[in-house]
Design an enzyme around this catalytic site. Structure first.
Site, mmCIF file in Angstrom:
data_model
loop_
_atom_site.group_PDB
_atom_site.id
_atom_site.type_symbol
_atom_site.label_atom_id
_atom_site.label_comp_id
_atom_site.label_asym_id
_atom_site.label_seq_id
_atom_site.Cartn_x
_atom_site.Cartn_y
_atom_site.Cartn_z
ATOM 1 N N GLU A 147 11.203 -1.314 -12.421
ATOM 2 C CA GLU A 147 9.812 -0.928 -12.222
ATOM 3 C C GLU A 147 9.735 0.561 -11.895
ATOM 4 O OE1 GLU A 147 7.278 -4.629 -11.226
ATOM 5 O OE2 GLU A 147 7.868 -3.690 -9.363
ATOM 6 N N LYS B 193 1.083 -9.716 -5.046
ATOM 7 C CA LYS B 193 0.964 -8.747 -3.945
ATOM 8 C C LYS B 193 0.041 -9.331 -2.856
ATOM 9 C CE LYS B 193 2.079 -5.196 -7.261
ATOM 10 N NZ LYS B 193 2.026 -3.804 -7.680
ATOM 11 N N HIS C 194 10.925 -4.523 -3.671
ATOM 12 C CA HIS C 194 9.791 -3.954 -4.416
ATOM 13 C C HIS C 194 9.493 -2.541 -3.919
ATOM 14 C CE1 HIS C 194 5.783 -3.333 -6.020
ATOM 15 N NE2 HIS C 194 6.106 -4.233 -6.921
ATOM 16 N N ASN D 59 3.471 -11.011 -9.796
ATOM 17 C CA ASN D 59 3.571 -10.603 -8.392
ATOM 18 C C ASN D 59 2.139 -10.385 -7.922
ATOM 19 O OD1 ASN D 59 3.935 -9.402 -5.929
ATOM 20 N ND2 ASN D 59 4.867 -7.513 -6.722
ATOM 21 N N GLU E 9 6.848 -1.091 -3.288
ATOM 22 C CA GLU E 9 5.840 -0.989 -2.218
ATOM 23 C C GLU E 9 6.469 -1.270 -0.850
ATOM 24 O OE1 GLU E 9 3.038 -3.591 -4.117
ATOM 25 O OE2 GLU E 9 2.734 -2.048 -5.656
ATOM 26 N N GLY F 107 0.610 0.026 -11.071
ATOM 27 C CA GLY F 107 -0.791 0.046 -10.666
ATOM 28 C C GLY F 107 -1.510 1.317 -11.072
ATOM 29 N N SER G 191 2.241 -1.767 -14.962
ATOM 30 C CA SER G 191 1.084 -1.733 -15.863
ATOM 31 C C SER G 191 1.327 -2.474 -17.175
ATOM 32 C CB SER G 191 0.639 -0.291 -16.130
ATOM 33 O OG SER G 191 0.276 0.345 -14.907
HETATM 34 P P1 13P Z 1 1.107 -3.543 -11.995
HETATM 35 O O1 13P Z 1 1.361 -4.511 -13.135
HETATM 36 O O2 13P Z 1 -0.183 -3.794 -11.297
HETATM 37 O O3 13P Z 1 1.319 -2.141 -12.416
HETATM 38 O O4 13P Z 1 2.229 -3.861 -10.891
HETATM 39 C C1 13P Z 1 3.540 -3.966 -11.266
HETATM 40 C C2 13P Z 1 4.316 -4.471 -10.110
HETATM 41 O O5 13P Z 1 4.455 -3.792 -9.114
HETATM 42 C C3 13P Z 1 4.891 -5.823 -10.185
HETATM 43 O O6 13P Z 1 5.773 -6.036 -9.158
#
Ligand code: 13P
Length: 254
Positions: free
Chosen positions: A170, A15, A98, A13, A100, A176, A216
């Site tokens: 997740e 982002k 997601h 992803n 976010e 992150g 992560s």
């Molecule tokens: P990270 O791997 O940067 O923690 O992000 C995970 C994520 O949100 C994948 O959708």
């Protein structure tokens, strides 16, 4: 072993990262590194990189996804992109729900359900994200939260359509932050999600469902996470932006 009943899928992803040149460079670097992958490889990229990703992934084992879609087919929704528009381009996957989007853009379980419906109707495959925030884990309500998110999102989804859904667990506190869930924590919730799906549909449908862990995940922890019985792949953020790291995670899925 039940793990062999389902497809391992490692998805990146991106982002809101990578301009066109960076996208070209990353996909070109990835191609030789992942061409013999034992799992399915998916790149979920910003809308502006879809055309680039589709053309560079053609004829490779890399599949292309978007990071969101709207629930309507068309209409007065300034700034939005429909599932049909994605499907028409040749996009195969879409991430929905997601954290976010839930956190910053007012996504709710109901809008997630509407987007899942639209994506399935357009013929797309869905990576449905669920996961608890830190306070919910500390209150001991992770299972309630994840069960509710899963049940509402899958409302109206038939067992046949479920074969086009991947669930990504997740934990929001691990995204992150560099704070990965332990392999046992990931396994516990992924297994729980599978039990929820078994009750909603059937054991066969639950056994066939790919459930990813995301948060992560990196080359250093991927093998342990992916070795767990109910962790069938990963949804990778930061590490998906570095070809060698993403390739190492894909290799760990072997
Ligand atoms: P990270 O791997 O940067 O923690 O992000 C995970 C994520 O949100 C994948 O959708």
């Amino acid at each position: 072993m039940n793990k062999t009943l389902r497809k391992a899928i490692v998805a990146g992803n991106w982002k809101m990262n990578n301009d066109r040149n960076a996208a070209k460079k990353l996909i070109t670097e990835l191609n030789p590194l992942v061409k013999d992958a034992a799992c399915e490889v998916v790149l979920c990229v910003p809308y502006t990189n879809l055309e680039t990703a589709l053309s560079l992934c053609e004829g490779t084992n890399m599949h292309v996804g978007a990071e969101n879609c709207h629930w309507a087919k068309s209409g007065a929704f300034t700034g939005e992109i429909s599932a049909e528009m994605l499907a028409e381009m040749g996009v195969e996957y879409v991430i929905i729900g997601h954290s976010e989007r839930r956190q910053y853009f007012g996504e709710t379980d109901q809008t997630v359900q509407a987007r899942v419906r639209a994506a399935l109707d357009a013929g797309l495959k869905v990576i449905l994200c669920v996961g608890e925030v830190l306070e919910q884990r500390e209150q001991g309500i992770t299972e309630e939260v994840v069960a509710l998110q899963t049940k509402v999102a899958l409302g109206g989804v038939s067992e046949e359509e479920l074969s086009r859904i991947v669930i990504a667990y997740e934990p929001v506190w691990a995204i992150g932050t560099g704070k990965t869930a332990t392999a046992d924590q990931a396994e516990e919730v992924c297994a729980f999600i599978r039990s929820v799906v078994a009750k909603l549909y059937s054991k066969a449908a639950a056994d066939a469902l790919t459930i990813q862990y995301g948060g992560s995940m990196k080359p250093g922890n991927a093998k342990e996470l992916l070795s767990k019985e109910d962790v069938d792949g990963g949804l990778i953020g930061g590490a998906a932006l570095v070809a060698s790291d993403f390739a190492a995670i894909i290799e760990a899925a072997r």
